[in-house]
Design a protein around this motif. Structure first.
Motif, PDB file in Angstrom:
ATOM      1  N   PRO A  94       0.987  -1.124  -0.098  1.00 51.66           N
ATOM      2  CA  PRO A  94      -0.141   0.145  -0.112  1.00 51.66           C
ATOM      3  C   PRO A  94       1.090   1.246   0.139  1.00 51.66           C
ATOM      4  O   PRO A  94       2.019   1.184   0.504  1.00 51.66           O
ATOM      5  N   PRO A  95       0.325   2.259  -0.515  1.00 53.63           N
ATOM      6  CA  PRO A  95       1.074   3.659  -0.590  1.00 53.63           C
ATOM      7  C   PRO A  95       1.354   4.033   0.873  1.00 53.63           C
ATOM      8  O   PRO A  95       0.577   3.817   1.906  1.00 53.63           O
ATOM      9  N   PRO A  96       2.559   4.543   1.127  1.00 51.90           N
ATOM     10  CA  PRO A  96       2.811   5.120   2.488  1.00 51.90           C
ATOM     11  C   PRO A  96       1.982   6.392   2.941  1.00 51.90           C
ATOM     12  O   PRO A  96       1.265   7.063   2.014  1.00 51.90           O
ATOM     13  N   THR A  97       1.574   6.653   4.216  1.00 50.69           N
ATOM     14  CA  THR A  97       0.911   7.394   4.646  1.00 50.69           C
ATOM     15  C   THR A  97       1.232   8.891   4.009  1.00 50.69           C
ATOM     16  O   THR A  97       2.289   9.166   4.202  1.00 50.69           O
ATOM     17  N   GLY A  98       0.240   9.623   3.720  1.00 52.16           N
ATOM     18  CA  GLY A  98       0.787  10.969   2.978  1.00 52.16           C
ATOM     19  C   GLY A  98       1.048  10.948   1.740  1.00 52.16           C
ATOM     20  O   GLY A  98       1.322  11.779   0.893  1.00 52.16           O
ATOM     21  N   GLY A  99       1.021   9.802   1.044  1.00 49.52           N
ATOM     22  CA  GLY A  99       1.464   9.617  -0.168  1.00 49.52           C
ATOM     23  C   GLY A  99       3.026   9.527  -0.811  1.00 49.52           C
ATOM     24  O   GLY A  99       3.895   9.901   0.166  1.00 49.52           O
ATOM     25  N   TRP A 100       3.340   9.467  -1.967  1.00 52.33           N
ATOM     26  CA  TRP A 100       4.882   9.448  -2.337  1.00 52.33           C
ATOM     27  C   TRP A 100       5.030  10.768  -2.726  1.00 52.33           C
ATOM     28  O   TRP A 100       4.555  11.550  -3.121  1.00 52.33           O
ATOM     29  N   ARG A 101       6.328  11.198  -2.243  1.00 48.24           N
ATOM     30  CA  ARG A 101       7.005  12.337  -2.455  1.00 48.24           C
ATOM     31  C   ARG A 101       7.387  12.320  -3.998  1.00 48.24           C
ATOM     32  O   ARG A 101       8.308  11.486  -4.155  1.00 48.24           O
ATOM     33  N   VAL A 102       6.992  13.070  -4.646  1.00 46.18           N
ATOM     34  CA  VAL A 102       7.438  13.347  -6.211  1.00 46.18           C
ATOM     35  C   VAL A 102       8.431  14.637  -6.391  1.00 46.18           C
ATOM     36  O   VAL A 102       7.824  15.381  -6.239  1.00 46.18           O
ATOM     37  N   SER A 103       9.613  14.270  -6.963  1.00 46.36           N
ATOM     38  CA  SER A 103      10.447  15.588  -7.158  1.00 46.36           C
ATOM     39  C   SER A 103      10.591  15.674  -8.764  1.00 46.36           C
ATOM     40  O   SER A 103      10.920  14.743  -9.294  1.00 46.36           O
ATOM     41  N   LEU A 104      10.020  16.795  -9.372  1.00 44.14           N
ATOM     42  CA  LEU A 104       9.979  17.114 -10.673  1.00 44.14           C
ATOM     43  C   LEU A 104      11.664  17.365 -10.996  1.00 44.14           C
ATOM     44  O   LEU A 104      12.308  18.626 -10.410  1.00 44.14           O
ATOM     45  N   GLN A 105      12.076  16.927 -12.009  1.00 41.48           N
ATOM     46  CA  GLN A 105      13.264  17.354 -12.651  1.00 41.48           C
ATOM     47  C   GLN A 105      13.146  17.754 -13.810  1.00 41.48           C
ATOM     48  O   GLN A 105      12.676  17.401 -14.945  1.00 41.48           O
ATOM     49  N   ASN A 106      13.439  19.290 -14.089  1.00 42.69           N
ATOM     50  CA  ASN A 106      13.300  20.099 -15.204  1.00 42.69           C
ATOM     51  C   ASN A 106      14.518  20.015 -16.172  1.00 42.69           C
ATOM     52  O   ASN A 106      14.455  20.541 -17.255  1.00 42.69           O
ATOM     53  N   GLU A 107      15.470  19.631 -15.642  1.00 36.80           N
ATOM     54  CA  GLU A 107      16.862  19.418 -16.502  1.00 36.80           C
ATOM     55  C   GLU A 107      16.990  18.225 -17.138  1.00 36.80           C
ATOM     56  O   GLU A 107      16.694  17.197 -16.800  1.00 36.80           O
ATOM     57  N   TRP A 108      17.194  18.325 -18.617  1.00 32.20           N
ATOM     58  CA  TRP A 108      17.392  17.103 -19.326  1.00 32.20           C
ATOM     59  C   TRP A 108      19.017  16.978 -19.606  1.00 32.20           C
ATOM     60  O   TRP A 108      19.591  17.871 -19.710  1.00 32.20           O
ATOM     61  N   GLY A 109      19.174  15.648 -19.912  1.00 30.08           N
ATOM     62  CA  GLY A 109      20.431  15.337 -20.264  1.00 30.08           C
ATOM     63  C   GLY A 109      21.263  15.222 -19.225  1.00 30.08           C
ATOM     64  O   GLY A 109      22.536  14.956 -18.812  1.00 30.08           O
TER      65      GLY A 109
END
Length: 174
Positions: free
Chosen positions: A159-174
């Motif tokens: 099951p998902p952890p309490t509070g949900g998964w922390r998603v970090s967006l990465q704007n840099e490519w390459g």
């Protein structure tokens, strides 16, 4: 380098040819690892019946250790452990005969839980209910406790952890 054969039971890999594979599959180590794997899935009644048929291991009773380990032909189970196993078998049998009688009346069946979950999701997507924050929505999901007690689930089924998964967006490519 050639193809490699990986044995899931032994957690080993070796060069894949007929001689090596045959040597491995008929080897003692592979048979022990395979037996140990399938022993993980035996039910309590089969374990108890097998242990009762064995004589107690004198070395294990005297010292608490046995050089043969799980491969010993004698029983390493004490009377106290056998009583606990009997109690577990009786509890499982009673639960099959009379579901909900063991004080866990709040435990819902899987079908009820899935139908409630489907209704909540339909209400959220239709917009008839005020939208909640994602964290509040995740906290309100009730997972039946008997689904959490299944051993050795792959990570994708946890099951998902309490509070949900922390998603970090990465704007840099390459």
């Amino acid at each position: 380098m050639g193809k490699r054969y990986y044995c899931d039971y032994c957690d080993r890999s070796f060069q894949d040819n007929m001689h090596n594979r045959k040597k491995h599959l008929y080897g003692v180590q592979h048979h022990r690892a395979k037996k140990a794997w399938f022993d993980n899935f035996r039910d309590a009644a089969a374990i108890l019946k097998e242990e009762r048929a064995k004589e107690p291991c004198r070395k294990f009773l005297q010292t608490g250790q046995c050089v043969f380990g799980i491969n010993c032909r004698f029983s390493h189970m004490s009377e106290r452990h056998m009583k606990i196993l009997e109690q577990k078998i009786d509890d499982e049998r009673r639960q099959k005969e009379f579901p909900g009688q063991d004080g866990l009346s709040s435990k819902r069946s899987l079908d009820e839980w899935l139908s409630r979950r489907k209704k909540k999701q339909a209400a959220l997507t239709s917009g008839s209910v005020l939208k909640m924050d994602e964290e509040e929505c995740l906290e309100n999901i009730e997972i039946p406790p008997y689904l959490l007690s299944i051993p050795d689930l792959p990570p994708s089924l946890h099951p998902p952890p309490t509070g949900g998964w922390r998603v970090s967006l990465q704007n840099e490519w390459g």
